[in-house]
Design a protein around this motif. Structure first.
Motif, PDB file in Angstrom:
ATOM      1  N   UNK A 175       0.808   2.770 -10.191  1.00 21.09           N
ATOM      2  CA  UNK A 175      -0.087   1.816 -10.726  1.00 21.09           C
ATOM      3  C   UNK A 175       0.612   0.910 -11.493  1.00 21.09           C
ATOM      4  N   UNK A 182      11.802   3.417   1.931  1.00 21.04           N
ATOM      5  CA  UNK A 182      11.132   2.692   1.091  1.00 21.04           C
ATOM      6  C   UNK A 182      12.002   2.668  -0.146  1.00 21.04           C
ATOM      7  N   UNK A 239       2.607   1.967  -3.292  1.00 20.56           N
ATOM      8  CA  UNK A 239       1.583   2.438  -4.290  1.00 20.56           C
ATOM      9  C   UNK A 239       1.364   4.243  -3.860  1.00 20.56           C
ATOM     10  N   UNK A 240       1.195   4.229  -2.703  1.00 23.47           N
ATOM     11  CA  UNK A 240       1.165   5.863  -2.206  1.00 23.47           C
ATOM     12  C   UNK A 240       2.131   6.467  -2.677  1.00 23.47           C
ATOM     13  N   UNK A 291       1.530   9.631  -4.988  1.00 23.59           N
ATOM     14  CA  UNK A 291       1.591  11.015  -4.640  1.00 23.59           C
ATOM     15  C   UNK A 291       2.431  11.162  -3.619  1.00 23.59           C
ATOM     16  N   UNK A 295       3.998  13.586  -2.101  1.00 21.67           N
ATOM     17  CA  UNK A 295       3.831  14.797  -1.163  1.00 21.67           C
ATOM     18  C   UNK A 295       2.863  14.133  -0.006  1.00 21.67           C
ATOM     19  N   UNK A 296       1.506  13.574  -0.427  1.00 19.15           N
ATOM     20  CA  UNK A 296       0.496  13.140   0.269  1.00 19.15           C
ATOM     21  C   UNK A 296       1.109  11.809   0.959  1.00 19.15           C
ATOM     22  N   UNK A 297       1.930  10.990   0.594  1.00 21.96           N
ATOM     23  CA  UNK A 297       2.658   9.641   1.002  1.00 21.96           C
ATOM     24  C   UNK A 297       3.356  10.319   2.428  1.00 21.96           C
ATOM     25  N   UNK A 298       4.144  11.535   2.053  1.00 25.69           N
ATOM     26  CA  UNK A 298       5.115  11.905   3.071  1.00 25.69           C
ATOM     27  C   UNK A 298       4.191  12.182   4.367  1.00 25.69           C
ATOM     28  N   UNK A 332       4.679   8.201   5.677  1.00 27.06           N
ATOM     29  CA  UNK A 332       5.467   7.102   5.273  1.00 27.06           C
ATOM     30  C   UNK A 332       6.844   7.551   5.039  1.00 27.06           C
ATOM     31  N   UNK A 374       1.036  -1.435   0.105  1.00 27.83           N
ATOM     32  CA  UNK A 374      -0.032  -0.164   0.061  1.00 27.83           C
ATOM     33  C   UNK A 374       0.894   1.052  -0.026  1.00 27.83           C
ATOM     34  N   UNK A 394       4.798   6.987 -14.443  1.00 22.90           N
ATOM     35  CA  UNK A 394       4.710   8.194 -13.398  1.00 22.90           C
ATOM     36  C   UNK A 394       4.442   7.554 -12.164  1.00 22.90           C
TER      37      UNK A 394
END
Lengths: 534, 342
Positions: free
Chosen positions: B284, B230, B211-212, B216, B218-221, B225, B208, B281
């Protein structure tokens, strides 16, 4: 040198400037402007004021051809004009100086100024001699020759010089109207002074100047007239020489609050979050406390440093000094992971860019920060994950046929609910909501206010960053106002009004500006702006 | 889905839902078109040459595709988290040389030879990851540098020649030629790696998060995460699997091969991942699609060879396939045709 060095300060053509007549602009169901009539006469500086969302940007965009009015018309020198694109408006002589002009980094100022219409020799080669002749002629004609070096490279320019290049682009294109959109927000004091001197010169040349700013001191120094927008309509035009800051602020506010808000008193005594002198690269000496069940709103204008403070609390910006305490224990946040572990959640300002995984399902987006509670060994317990994601999706009324749907297919309001669901599932002690209702419709707004009220009742300490004053007043138990990275005041719910908040948000701390010596307009600038005494 | 536990974050019991999706929907459109293409390729060459579809030729196809498959599976992982590794071929070559030379100099100890190759693989992967994450080097550039540098190292230590001889050792022979339950050992290794990676991507929180990160960053950070950790781990994983591929290369050919056998594998691996549905990119993709694409590429290559078509044309076909796969992806994403793509 063929052209004379100076020109008499008369308009290049007799005109009446630019005007809008009964301009209405709708975006779908949302009405941004509801019949605005305003004139911007030549040779005068007209300040355009209003709260965030009052319609200033929309009006500017209509004037500069970015948007087309739904109804009404734009008049230039008395004749109706219709701009299909910003290029059209530019050709007609209406220019906007954006806060951050587009500068081509690796070429000279001269090439930047004439980009798109560079003089050429045969075979498409750049005619450098002609370029040099032209830039010197124009600089002399406009009185700019000592202000900027035409050979300087784009990437070396300061924000002020970048604006200057944009102004030069405007002037070499025979602008009749120049609009400045918050020009001083990225400028140091001496740079701002140079800009003010320049605007004075433009006014003397008979150019109609539109000046958008929130800074009262600047407005009263520069403006001849002050036009105020409120809720997409003109609230009136004031003569700058015969009005006061108070009158302008009164004109900007003054609307009744909607009944969207759930009012309650659930704040408890225990302080959950306490900041003591927190300083980062963007904010200075921030001290505040949030109690359990309390909603503290961070108010202020855009760029006041509120979002940056939110990011610092979420562990994404390092602290230079100061202390963050949670439940009485000092925190050391080196990353968002630390903050989440400690119990601080952030629903950031840009939900698509900073929070959501648009290609992933609602379920994945909801469970992401709670996976460590939803796993056995390292395997996600998918049955349980689905159940809780479904539960929160239902409770927040996310409108979707299934939680397996990709988030990008949802509306803005439902996307925001997914972000909230993520944090509700995680159950943080402190939740920071940055512009939680930006860009979403009124129905979803009301639902989000209800969720915020529920969270407060559950004892979560809430810090809400919002630029919408009715929202701030409706939600907050306490309002902390910031400007330029500092707290300028704190208002209890009983004291907070739109007026009192705006006064603090615009309390201009450019005090030395008035006392400053003669502007450094025609001296080459030195980079002494930073690190000076405050 | 109406029942819901009344207490919100109660993580105790939750009703298990029977999720009965149709097998076709579970495969997905991308995979269906790959299966379709595979059927067409098999049918076409099968009609042209009766031996093409014989069990022995299919095993040849599968074995030839194994090493590509291993690299494509890990390439899928790195592409999912928004990176790329074009040094996988050189890494495999280096590991091949190291395994054979360590085997020889350790007095024919196969485990030492393989161990040395795996250690080198991890190290090389970590070097890639650190350069990208902490050196802030664009992944394509960093691994392009690796592509040249690791090949150079492999040539230096081997003097540019095949080194050692391992086919006197039963372990290497077993890896390269052995069979278990009727299938070559190499294929079993590919299956094991693919299943492990698939399970990681699909069923663990690690997946998960990968994929995150690609979807994205920024959103993952902001979701807590540790992206750096990783990414370095993913490049290290690539190093390990590339080393396995290198060991298999040694076992197949009988000696350590610095260049021949591993050169060009990066192109195949990336092509397979892109054809298999990985968005370049990030965010996916999956192992299933990649393996189907590996099978398609393998079947195509073998068919062209069986038909006696010049290998130069095979290179052309491969390049064209990669670009076509990405063009289709970009069309699907509704990417606008202005300026350079991201």
């Amino acid at each position: 040198m063929t052209t004379p060095g100076t020109r008499p300060p008369t308009p290049t053509a007799p005109g009446t400037g630019v005007a809008v007549e009964n301009v209405v602009k709708r975006f779908g169901a949302v009405q941004a402007l509801g019949g605005v009539t305003l004139t911007f006469p030549p040779g005068q500086v007209t300040a355009l004021m209003g709260e965030n969302g009052a319609g200033k940007s929309t009006l500017l965009k209509i004037l500069t051809g970015d948007h087309q009015p739904t109804e009404g018309r734009v008049l230039l020198d008395g004749a109706p004009v219709s701009f299909a694109s910003p290029q059209d408006a530019r050709k007609a002589g209406i220019r906007i100086i954006p806060q951050e002009p587009e500068i081509i980094p690796h070429v000279s100022v001269a090439e930047n100024v004439y980009a798109g219409s560079l003089p050429r020799k045969a075979g498409r080669r750049l005619d450098r001699a002609e370029l040099r002749r032209r830039i010197h002629a124009d600089l002399t004609r406009l009185g700019f020759e000592k202000v900027i070096d035409p050979d300087q490279i784009g990437s070396e320019l300061t924000p002020a010089q970048r604006q200057l290049v944009e102004i030069l682009r405007a002037l070499t294109g025979d602008a009749k109207v120049i609009a400045f959109d918050e020009p001083t927000s990225s400028l140091a004091e001496n740079e701002a002074e140079a800009l003010f001197a320049l605007i004075g010169r433009l006014r003397a040349q008979g150019i109609a100047i539109i000046y958008v700013s929130h800074r009262m001191k600047e407005i009263f120094r520069l403006a001849d007239r002050i036009a105020v927008l409120r809720d997409g309509a003109s609230a009136g035009v004031l003569d700058a020489a015969h009005t006061t800051e108070g009158e302008v602020v009164r004109m900007m506010v003054g609307r009744d609050l909607s009944s969207l808000f759930v009012r309650q008193d659930v704040a408890r005594d225990e302080v959950v979050l306490e900041l003591d002198g927190v300083t980062t690269d963007d904010v200075t000496d921030i001290s505040l406390r949030v109690r359990a069940g309390e909603v503290v709103a961070l108010a202020g204008l855009m760029g006041a440093g509120r979002s940056e403070l939110g990011l610092a609390l979420a562990g994404d910006r390092p602290l230079r000094s100061g202390r963050i305490t949670l439940d009485g224990r000092p925190l050391r946040l080196r990353s968002p992971k630390d903050a989440i572990g400690a119990g601080i959640g952030l629903a950031p300002e840009e939900r698509k860019a900073q929070a959501l995984f648009l290609q992933r399902s609602i379920r994945d987006n909801t469970s992401l920060v709670s996976l460590e509670r939803l796993r056995r060994m390292r395997f996600v317990r998918s049955g349980q994950e689905k159940a809780v994601a479904q539960d929160f999706s239902d409770r927040l009324r996310v409108r979707t046929p299934s939680i397996e749907h990709e988030v990008r297919k949802l509306s803005g309001g439902n996307q925001q609910k997914v972000v909230l669901a993520r944090w509700l599932l995680r159950r943080p002690k402190v939740l920071i909501l940055d512009e939680p209702t930006r860009g979403i419709d009124i129905g979803a707004k009301a639902e989000i206010y209800r969720i915020i009220a529920d969270l407060a009742r559950d004892g979560v300490a809430l810090l809400v960053i919002s630029s919408e004053l009715p929202e701030v007043l409706g939600l907050a138990d306490r309002v902390v106002v910031m400007q330029n990275g500092r707290i300028t005041g704190e208002l209890d719910r009983t004291e907070a009004t739109e007026e009192s908040i705006l006064n603090l948000a615009m309390a201009d701390d450019l005090a030395p500006l008035d006392a400053a010596p003669a502007p450094a307009a025609d001296r080459p600038r030195t980079d002494s702006a930073h690190g000076g005494p405050r | 889905m109406t029942t819901a536990t009344t207490s919100p974050a109660e993580t105790g019991k939750a009703p298990e839902k029977a999720h009965a999706r149709s097998p076709l929907a579970a495969l997905g459109g991308q995979n269906l078109s790959l299966i379709g293409a595979l059927v067409v390729v098999l049918g076409l060459f099968g009609a042209l040459n009766e031996n093409y579809l014989s069990w022995s030729n299919i095993q040849v196809i599968a074995e030839a595709a194994t090493i590509t498959g291993l690299l494509a599976v890990v390439q899928t992982v790195v592409i999912i988290c928004g990176g790329l590794d074009i040094s996988v071929g050189s890494q495999a070559g280096l590991a091949s040389v190291v395994s054979a030379m360590a085997f020889t100099s350790a007095g024919s100890d196969p485990y030492l030879g393989m161990g040395a190759a795996l250690v080198i693989g991890v190290l090389v992967g970590i070097v890639n990851g650190v350069a990208i994450v902490y050196g802030r080097v664009n992944p394509t550039i960093a691994t392009l540098a690796g592509l040249a540098a690791y090949k150079g190292v492999a040539q230096l230590v081997s003097d540019g020649r095949a080194q050692g001889y391992v086919l006197n050792d039963p372990v290497f022979v077993f890896l390269g030629r052995g069979k278990v339950a009727g299938l070559p050992v190499m294929i079993w290794i590919l299956i094991a790696v693919a299943v492990a990676v698939h399970v990681m991507l699909r069923y663990t929180d690690i997946g998960r998060n990968l994929y995150a990160i690609g979807g994205n960053d920024t959103a993952a950070r902001l979701a807590g995460i540790n992206i750096n950790k990783y990414l370095v781990a993913v490049y290290a994983l690539i190093g390990v699997v590339a080393a396995v591929a290198g060991i298999l290369l040694t076992a197949r050919t009988g000696s350590g091969q610095p260049v021949s056998g591993s050169e060009g594998l990066e192109l195949k691996a990336i092509t397979a991942a892109a054809l298999g549905g990985c968005a370049l990119k990030g965010g996916k993709g999956g192992v299933g699609g990649t393996l189907l694409a590996v099978a398609l590429l393998g079947a195509l290559e073998n068919g062209l060879t069986v038909q006696g078509i010049n290998t130069f044309w095979q290179n052309v076909a491969q390049g064209a396939l990669l670009v076509t796969a990405v063009v289709i992806q970009q069309r699907r994403n509704g990417e606008r045709a202005v300026g350079l793509p991201h």
